[in-house]
Design an enzyme around this catalytic site. Structure first.
Site, mmCIF file in Angstrom:
data_model
loop_
_atom_site.group_PDB
_atom_site.id
_atom_site.type_symbol
_atom_site.label_atom_id
_atom_site.label_comp_id
_atom_site.label_asym_id
_atom_site.label_seq_id
_atom_site.Cartn_x
_atom_site.Cartn_y
_atom_site.Cartn_z
ATOM 1 N N GLY A 33 -46.032 -37.925 -32.097
ATOM 2 C CA GLY A 33 -46.458 -39.317 -31.978
ATOM 3 C C GLY A 33 -45.403 -40.197 -31.342
ATOM 4 N N ASN A 34 -45.833 -41.344 -30.890
ATOM 5 C CA ASN A 34 -44.893 -42.321 -30.343
ATOM 6 C C ASN A 34 -45.502 -43.711 -30.376
ATOM 7 O OD1 ASN A 34 -46.489 -41.989 -27.717
ATOM 8 N ND2 ASN A 34 -45.483 -39.993 -27.911
ATOM 9 N N GLY A 50 -38.134 -36.264 -30.682
ATOM 10 C CA GLY A 50 -37.379 -35.395 -31.577
ATOM 11 C C GLY A 50 -36.985 -36.022 -32.900
ATOM 12 N N SER A 79 -41.292 -38.656 -24.815
ATOM 13 C CA SER A 79 -41.735 -37.927 -23.616
ATOM 14 C C SER A 79 -42.993 -38.552 -23.025
ATOM 15 C CB SER A 79 -41.994 -36.461 -23.963
ATOM 16 O OG SER A 79 -42.962 -36.391 -24.992
ATOM 17 N N GLU A 80 -43.659 -39.414 -23.795
ATOM 18 C CA GLU A 80 -44.863 -40.109 -23.296
ATOM 19 C C GLU A 80 -44.530 -41.508 -22.777
ATOM 20 O OE1 GLU A 80 -47.448 -38.689 -22.619
ATOM 21 O OE2 GLU A 80 -48.151 -37.308 -24.164
ATOM 22 N N HIS A 99 -49.508 -43.996 -30.381
ATOM 23 C CA HIS A 99 -50.113 -42.704 -30.044
ATOM 24 C C HIS A 99 -49.834 -41.735 -31.185
ATOM 25 C CE1 HIS A 99 -51.108 -38.877 -28.512
ATOM 26 N NE2 HIS A 99 -49.855 -38.488 -28.445
ATOM 27 N N HIS A 101 -51.817 -38.310 -33.782
ATOM 28 C CA HIS A 101 -52.803 -37.228 -33.802
ATOM 29 C C HIS A 101 -53.571 -37.262 -35.129
ATOM 30 C CE1 HIS A 101 -49.413 -35.081 -31.339
ATOM 31 N NE2 HIS A 101 -50.054 -35.965 -30.601
ATOM 32 N N HIS A 162 -55.989 -33.318 -27.977
ATOM 33 C CA HIS A 162 -54.653 -33.872 -28.167
ATOM 34 C C HIS A 162 -54.588 -34.887 -29.318
ATOM 35 C CE1 HIS A 162 -50.931 -35.853 -26.073
ATOM 36 N NE2 HIS A 162 -50.788 -35.717 -27.379
#
Ligand code: ZN
Length: 231
Positions: A33-34, A50, A79-80, A99, A101, A162
């Site tokens: 997530g981010n 991470g 990374s997003e 973001h 899941h 995703h």
């Protein structure tokens, strides 16, 4: 404390709190997530990669410019990041992005079923329909290419195989939309299991849309019925 520093301190607090809630609710596993928040016209505060979003510390968050260059922070930005930055460029009204899941919403995304949300009044008012975005590899420019066709018309998105993305006027506005999305997905799943789903009529839906103005919600958000055939 200068005003800009006060805003930064407040946004750090809000992102850490939203991450803690998301982790507690099981919206993310491990370091997934981010989240991000718009600091000003040129800078974005974003979560690191991470690191568990349930246990972030103030120093973990990173400031990047709209080109993704790191301005402040010791960790690596999500990374997003590209997806977040592109959304801010295309949606000047958006100040926060989540973001995650979440299992029920992600199950719809895995099953290939969009959440057209013609069922629950609160969801129709706050989100409307949620499009299912075609699969693209996480962390690549291709992911945003798929989202970009929908980004101006929706505040919540299912990413095939995703997870989900929500955007809002603040980080908590985006976070609450994620809660609404997951709750709606869970109820829709249960109704599917019960074998019957009574949908609201177009007239009933329009009446709910008309209420949006009262709540300061854009009248045209989530109005189209995306991916109708797949439902
Ligand atoms: Zn993800």
């Amino acid at each position: 404390m200068r005003n800009s520093q006060r805003i930064l301190a407040e946004l750090r607090k809000q992102i850490i709190e939203a991450g803690r809630r998301a982790y507690e609710k099981g919206y993310v596993a491990s370091n997934d997530g981010n989240m991000s928040a718009r600091l000003n016209k040129k800078k974005i505060l974003i979560t690191p990669s991470g690191v568990s979003k349930g246990f972030m510390k103030t120093g973990d968050l990173i400031i990047v410019d709209l080109q993704g260059r790191k301005i402040n922070g010791s960790k690596k930005p999500s990374s997003e990041s590209n997806m977040h930055l592109q959304i801010y460029k295309d949606r000047p009204d958006v100040n926060g992005i989540c973001h995650f899941h979440p299992p029920y919403a992600t199950a719809f995304a895995v099953a290939g079923i969009p959440l057209n949300n013609k069922i629950l009044p609160e969801v129709i008012i706050s989100l409307g329909s949620v499009p299912l975005i075609e699969y693209a590899t996480t962390g690549t420019a291709g992911l945003y290419e798929k989202i970009s066709a929908y980004v101006k018309d929706y505040d919540a998105f299912l990413l095939a195989n995703h997870g989900a993305v929500t955007v809002g006027t603040s980080i908590f506005n985006a976070y609450y939309k994620m809660e609404t999305l997951e709750h709606a997905a869970m109820i829709q799943f249960l109704a599917l299991r019960l074998g019957n789903t009574n949908r609201l009529s177009d007239e009933q839906i329009q009446e709910l849309i008309n209420l949006r103005e009262k709540f300061g919600i854009r009248k045209d958000i989530g109005i189209n019925q995306p991916n109708e055939k797949k439902e």
